[in-house]
Motif scaffolding. Structure first.
Motif, PDB file in Angstrom:
ATOM      1  N   ILE A 190      -1.268 -14.249   7.866  1.00  0.00           N
ATOM      2  CA  ILE A 190       0.015 -14.948   7.916  1.00  0.00           C
ATOM      3  C   ILE A 190       0.174 -15.640   6.577  1.00  0.00           C
ATOM      4  O   ILE A 190      -0.721 -16.348   6.110  1.00  0.00           O
ATOM      5  CB  ILE A 190       0.048 -15.966   9.070  1.00  0.00           C
ATOM      6  N   THR A 191       1.318 -15.427   5.958  1.00  0.00           N
ATOM      7  CA  THR A 191       1.551 -15.967   4.627  1.00  0.00           C
ATOM      8  C   THR A 191       2.916 -16.629   4.572  1.00  0.00           C
ATOM      9  O   THR A 191       3.793 -16.350   5.381  1.00  0.00           O
ATOM     10  CB  THR A 191       1.411 -14.858   3.562  1.00  0.00           C
ATOM     11  N   TRP A 192       3.096 -17.485   3.583  1.00  0.00           N
ATOM     12  CA  TRP A 192       4.350 -18.212   3.448  1.00  0.00           C
ATOM     13  C   TRP A 192       5.197 -17.658   2.302  1.00  0.00           C
ATOM     14  O   TRP A 192       6.401 -17.564   2.395  1.00  0.00           O
ATOM     15  CB  TRP A 192       4.038 -19.692   3.224  1.00  0.00           C
ATOM     16  N   ALA A 193       4.570 -17.253   1.211  1.00  0.00           N
ATOM     17  CA  ALA A 193       5.316 -16.790   0.037  1.00  0.00           C
ATOM     18  C   ALA A 193       4.726 -15.483  -0.475  1.00  0.00           C
ATOM     19  O   ALA A 193       3.534 -15.241  -0.350  1.00  0.00           O
ATOM     20  CB  ALA A 193       5.278 -17.840  -1.064  1.00  0.00           C
ATOM     21  N   ASP A 194       5.561 -14.658  -1.055  1.00  0.00           N
ATOM     22  CA  ASP A 194       5.104 -13.408  -1.655  1.00  0.00           C
ATOM     23  C   ASP A 194       4.391 -13.715  -2.973  1.00  0.00           C
ATOM     24  O   ASP A 194       4.742 -14.638  -3.688  1.00  0.00           O
ATOM     25  CB  ASP A 194       6.292 -12.475  -1.924  1.00  0.00           C
ATOM     26  N   TYR A 195       3.386 -12.923  -3.279  1.00  0.00           N
ATOM     27  CA  TYR A 195       2.652 -13.086  -4.525  1.00  0.00           C
ATOM     28  C   TYR A 195       2.423 -11.726  -5.165  1.00  0.00           C
ATOM     29  O   TYR A 195       2.951 -11.423  -6.207  1.00  0.00           O
ATOM     30  CB  TYR A 195       1.326 -13.812  -4.266  1.00  0.00           C
ATOM     31  N   ASP A 196       1.624 -10.914  -4.511  1.00  0.00           N
ATOM     32  CA  ASP A 196       1.277  -9.608  -5.051  1.00  0.00           C
ATOM     33  C   ASP A 196       1.522  -8.566  -3.959  1.00  0.00           C
ATOM     34  O   ASP A 196       0.738  -8.479  -3.020  1.00  0.00           O
ATOM     35  CB  ASP A 196      -0.190  -9.605  -5.481  1.00  0.00           C
ATOM     36  N   PRO A 197       2.592  -7.793  -4.051  1.00  0.00           N
ATOM     37  CA  PRO A 197       2.902  -6.834  -2.980  1.00  0.00           C
ATOM     38  C   PRO A 197       1.822  -5.780  -2.768  1.00  0.00           C
ATOM     39  O   PRO A 197       1.714  -5.201  -1.701  1.00  0.00           O
ATOM     40  CB  PRO A 197       4.215  -6.200  -3.435  1.00  0.00           C
ATOM     41  N   ARG A 198       0.975  -5.549  -3.757  1.00  0.00           N
ATOM     42  CA  ARG A 198      -0.097  -4.562  -3.604  1.00  0.00           C
ATOM     43  C   ARG A 198      -1.103  -4.987  -2.542  1.00  0.00           C
ATOM     44  O   ARG A 198      -1.624  -4.163  -1.791  1.00  0.00           O
ATOM     45  CB  ARG A 198      -0.814  -4.333  -4.939  1.00  0.00           C
ATOM     46  N   GLY A 199      -1.387  -6.288  -2.466  1.00  0.00           N
ATOM     47  CA  GLY A 199      -2.332  -6.792  -1.477  1.00  0.00           C
ATOM     48  C   GLY A 199      -1.815  -6.602  -0.063  1.00  0.00           C
ATOM     49  O   GLY A 199      -2.538  -6.108   0.813  1.00  0.00           O
ATOM     50  N   ALA A 200      -0.564  -6.985   0.163  1.00  0.00           N
ATOM     51  CA  ALA A 200       0.029  -6.819   1.494  1.00  0.00           C
ATOM     52  C   ALA A 200       0.121  -5.349   1.869  1.00  0.00           C
ATOM     53  O   ALA A 200      -0.167  -4.969   3.012  1.00  0.00           O
ATOM     54  CB  ALA A 200       1.406  -7.475   1.535  1.00  0.00           C
ATOM     55  N   ALA A 201       0.496  -4.498   0.922  1.00  0.00           N
ATOM     56  CA  ALA A 201       0.599  -3.061   1.196  1.00  0.00           C
ATOM     57  C   ALA A 201      -0.767  -2.485   1.565  1.00  0.00           C
ATOM     58  O   ALA A 201      -0.885  -1.687   2.499  1.00  0.00           O
ATOM     59  CB  ALA A 201       1.177  -2.334  -0.017  1.00  0.00           C
ATOM     60  N   TYR A 202      -1.812  -2.896   0.850  1.00  0.00           N
ATOM     61  CA  TYR A 202      -3.167  -2.437   1.161  1.00  0.00           C
ATOM     62  C   TYR A 202      -3.540  -2.841   2.586  1.00  0.00           C
ATOM     63  O   TYR A 202      -4.051  -2.034   3.360  1.00  0.00           O
ATOM     64  CB  TYR A 202      -4.171  -3.019   0.163  1.00  0.00           C
ATOM     65  N   LEU A 203      -3.292  -4.109   2.933  1.00  0.00           N
ATOM     66  CA  LEU A 203      -3.663  -4.596   4.255  1.00  0.00           C
ATOM     67  C   LEU A 203      -2.949  -3.821   5.358  1.00  0.00           C
ATOM     68  O   LEU A 203      -3.573  -3.400   6.332  1.00  0.00           O
ATOM     69  CB  LEU A 203      -3.365  -6.095   4.366  1.00  0.00           C
ATOM     70  N   VAL A 204      -1.662  -3.635   5.207  1.00  0.00           N
ATOM     71  CA  VAL A 204      -0.901  -2.887   6.212  1.00  0.00           C
ATOM     72  C   VAL A 204      -1.428  -1.463   6.324  1.00  0.00           C
ATOM     73  O   VAL A 204      -1.592  -0.928   7.424  1.00  0.00           O
ATOM     74  CB  VAL A 204       0.610  -2.915   5.870  1.00  0.00           C
ATOM     75  N   ASN A 205      -1.746  -0.857   5.186  1.00  0.00           N
ATOM     76  CA  ASN A 205      -2.237   0.519   5.164  1.00  0.00           C
ATOM     77  C   ASN A 205      -3.566   0.680   5.905  1.00  0.00           C
ATOM     78  O   ASN A 205      -3.832   1.730   6.485  1.00  0.00           O
ATOM     79  CB  ASN A 205      -2.388   1.005   3.721  1.00  0.00           C
ATOM     80  N   VAL A 206      -4.400  -0.377   5.914  1.00  0.00           N
ATOM     81  CA  VAL A 206      -5.696  -0.289   6.592  1.00  0.00           C
ATOM     82  C   VAL A 206      -5.667  -0.907   7.988  1.00  0.00           C
ATOM     83  O   VAL A 206      -6.708  -1.079   8.619  1.00  0.00           O
ATOM     84  CB  VAL A 206      -6.838  -0.914   5.749  1.00  0.00           C
ATOM     85  N   GLY A 207      -4.466  -1.244   8.460  1.00  0.00           N
ATOM     86  CA  GLY A 207      -4.313  -1.706   9.841  1.00  0.00           C
ATOM     87  C   GLY A 207      -4.396  -3.193  10.069  1.00  0.00           C
ATOM     88  O   GLY A 207      -4.503  -3.647  11.211  1.00  0.00           O
TER      89      GLY A 207
END
Length: 150
Positions: free
Chosen positions: A123-140
């Motif tokens: 759970i996050t409040w502000a965007d920082y690095d979209p690569r991190g969020a994309a990686y997390l979603v990609n691995v479930g």
């Protein structure tokens, strides 16, 4: 986790962030278990017991070197997410199945650690690095951005 708790944990992360000695930006993070208890917490800053060696104190080594946000994360202080995870390790606290609450969406390096630690939700409040969020979603790993901590 109920939305009211998500906002409370974001507020708590903001309080933790205020403890950071970083002159560039202050971030707080918490690891919360399935029963809504704090497992661990952290804020961005130098390794324990060695103030200034990575952060520089009154200046930011990352600024001095011209590092862009999300790039060359090995330069500078430890991220809040890294500190929360390492604080859990130091105590022998399990992170499998936990939620990580952080003010900024994790960078790619932190996202890899979060996934490897068995965290199932961020759970996050502000965007920082979209690569991190994309990686997390990609691995479930579920990622949710809370628009306000009110």
């Amino acid at each position: 986790m109920k939305d009211v708790w998500k906002r409370q944990w974001i507020n708590h992360a903001q309080l933790l962030a205020s403890m950071s000695p970083c002159c560039r930006g202050k971030v707080g993070a918490l690891i919360i278990d399935e029963r809504n208890n704090i497992v661990s917490s952290g804020f961005n800053g130098p390794p324990r017991g060695v103030p200034g060696t990575l952060c520089g104190g009154d200046f930011c080594e990352r600024d001095k070197r011209g590092c862009l946000s999300g790039e060359q994360t090995e330069v500078g202080c430890h991220h809040a997410e890294q500190n929360a995870l390492m604080n859990a390790c130091a105590r022998g606290a399990a992170t499998q199945g936990c939620t990580l609450v952080t003010l900024m969406s994790p960078c790619l390096a932190c996202a890899k650690l979060i996934h490897h630690a068995g965290i199932t939700e961020v759970i996050t409040w502000a965007d920082y690095d979209p690569r991190g969020a994309a990686y997390l979603v990609n691995v479930g790993v579920a990622v949710e951005r809370i628009s306000s901590a009110d």
